[in-house]
Design an enzyme around this catalytic site. Structure first.
Site, PDB file in Angstrom:
ATOM      1  N   HIS A  77      10.179  56.283  -8.432  1.00  0.00           N
ATOM      2  CA  HIS A  77       9.454  55.152  -7.861  1.00  0.00           C
ATOM      3  C   HIS A  77       8.474  55.668  -6.823  1.00  0.00           C
ATOM      4  CE1 HIS A  77       8.677  51.301  -5.805  1.00  0.00           C
ATOM      5  NE2 HIS A  77       9.126  50.733  -6.908  1.00  0.00           N
ATOM      6  N   ASP A  94      12.831  48.717 -12.814  1.00  0.00           N
ATOM      7  CA  ASP A  94      12.113  48.332 -14.030  1.00  0.00           C
ATOM      8  C   ASP A  94      12.865  48.778 -15.279  1.00  0.00           C
ATOM      9  OD1 ASP A  94       9.794  47.257 -12.630  1.00  0.00           O
ATOM     10  OD2 ASP A  94       9.384  49.329 -12.089  1.00  0.00           O
TER      11      ASP A  94
END
Length: 437
Positions: free
Chosen positions: A315, A372
């Site tokens: 991330h 995600d």
């Protein structure tokens, strides 16, 4: 929503020397996180701007809503760790927290949930907007148009200077966004719209409107799926000053009505670099196709000369494990166990997860599965097409956008957004008649 601004006091100064001349700039400290250097007088005093493409080193506002520490893998809503809220709270309680700064009492919780639940219907004329879109229109295109059109129907909540109208507009958006999102899905598959039910909670009602079919069969909402959906909403409710939140604030700084500001946020979220990450993750799983091809793609991911990237791992903000991913990891297992789906892509996802958590390369580079990755798995298992993933993101993030917008309106130091530029074009020159060029 009550203003909670405290006067910021300079704790120190920074000395900036330009061409032999020194300038003192105040340094401000927040309650936590990095201090900031106040450069508001820089242009006035030096006739210079700062250069910060993407504003990644610039604090554009003061905010008391959400705090992220990427190094620690920490996400706080109004000071509460996201893990605690996901485990012990529900989405509307979190919405109240983000809007008002404190968790609700029993009575406040009851009233807020009543105000939201009993305003989930949309104006019947708004329904006609859907027929103006092609049947194969992207759901996010429909969301942008319909949410923006709300300002044409709810004139009694567009005066941003009236606190009561701001409250009503906030509640309307939170209440009606799930209805609009479900209608967007139904329109895309050619099924009739399903109206909301007041006896269901927020996540249950959304799943009912999305997957129920009127007069055909009674759709029973799974507790496991509703709980996973509620957690997805909580985990995506806000995420500090990201691209879409900054878009909402920038639009709002001009005095635009709240419906237009949220539509602007939806448009920003549509970008694949922002809200489309879980959709990109599923597309990657489709590209891999089967478990036996995973080693090939792992090798490609490790090859610096190969442009292929493993989506859903690592991330930009979190340099450690994404705290939201920890919550959804368990939900993903529960959803897959209940549904018992035999899907090759989900098999690929589970094997990729195993490798990422064990392979030294991934561990060293901290390429852990992120939110995600797990949300994509859950939403696919539930039956959502990938084109709806960003719509669900927008549904959840509306709460954060509205909270940030309200905070901005109440901030006495807020000005209309006006970024500057480093101009690299032609200097002034004279016009040449076309026959002489």
């Amino acid at each position: 929503m009550e203003a909670k601004y405290k006067k910021t006091v300079s704790e120190d100064t920074a000395t900036l020397t330009i061409r032999g001349k020194s300038y003192e700039l105040p340094i401000y400290g927040g309650s936590t996180g990095p201090d900031v250097i106040d450069i508001r007088t820089l242009y006035r005093d030096t006739d210079m701007f700062t250069f910060d493409p993407g504003f990644t080193s610039t604090a554009s506002c003061e905010s008391a809503i959400t705090y992220i520490d990427g190094g620690k893998g920490e996400l706080l809503y109004r000071g509460y760790p996201i893990e605690q809220l996901a485990e012990k709270s529900d989405f509307l309680e979190v919405a109240y927290l983000l809007l008002n700064g404190e968790l609700p009492t029993v009575e406040q919780d009851k009233k807020f949930k009543h105000d939201i639940t009993y305003h989930t219907m949309v104006h019947e004329q708004l329904v006609r907007f859907f027929t103006g879109f092609r049947r194969d229109a992207h759901p996010m295109a429909i969301m942008c148009g319909v949410v923006g059109a709300m300002s044409a129907f709810y004139h009694d909540s567009t005066d941003i200077n009236d606190p009561e109208q701001r409250r009503v507009a906030s509640n309307r958006l939170i209440a009606k966004i799930p209805t609009i999102a479900a209608m967007t899905y139904k329109y895309s598959i050619g099924q009739p719209f399903v109206y909301p039910r007041n006896d269901l909670n927020y996540a249950e009602n959304f799943l009912y409107m999305t997957f129920g079919v009127p007069k055909c069969e009674d759709y029973k909402v799974s507790h496991t799926l509703a709980d996973a959906m509620d957690k997805i909403f909580i985990l995506h409710a806000d995420h500090e000053q990201n691209a879409s939140t900054s878009t909402v604030r920038l639009a709002g700084s001009s005095g635009a009505n709240p419906f237009a500001c949220i539509a602007a946020g939806i448009a920003s979220l549509w970008g694949p670099a922002h809200g489309g990450a879980n959709e990109a993750c599923l597309n990657m799983l489709s590209e891999i196709g089967s478990v036996d091809r995973i080693p090939e793609f792992i090798d490609r991911a490790k090859d610096k000369n190969d442009p292929f990237r493993l989506m859903g791992f690592g991330h930009r903000v979190y340099k450690n494990f994404d705290p939201r991913a920890k919550v959804l990891q368990q939900s993903a297992n529960e959803v897959l166990a209940e549904l018992g789906i035999n899907d090759p892509l989900l098999d690929v996802a589970k094997e990729l997860e195993r490798i990422a958590l064990e392979d030294p390369y991934f561990i060293e580079k901290k390429l852990y599965p992120n939110v995600d990755f797990y949300s994509g798995i859950i939403l696919k298992a539930m039956g959502f097409p990938t084109s709806m993933f960003t719509v669900l993101f927008a549904l959840a993030r509306t709460v954060g956008w509205i909270s940030q917008w309200g905070e901005m309106i109440e901030d006495p130091t807020q000005k209309i957004g006006r970024p500057r530029q480093l101009f690299i074009g032609e200097k002034q020159r004279d016009y040449i008649d076309i026959k002489n060029r």
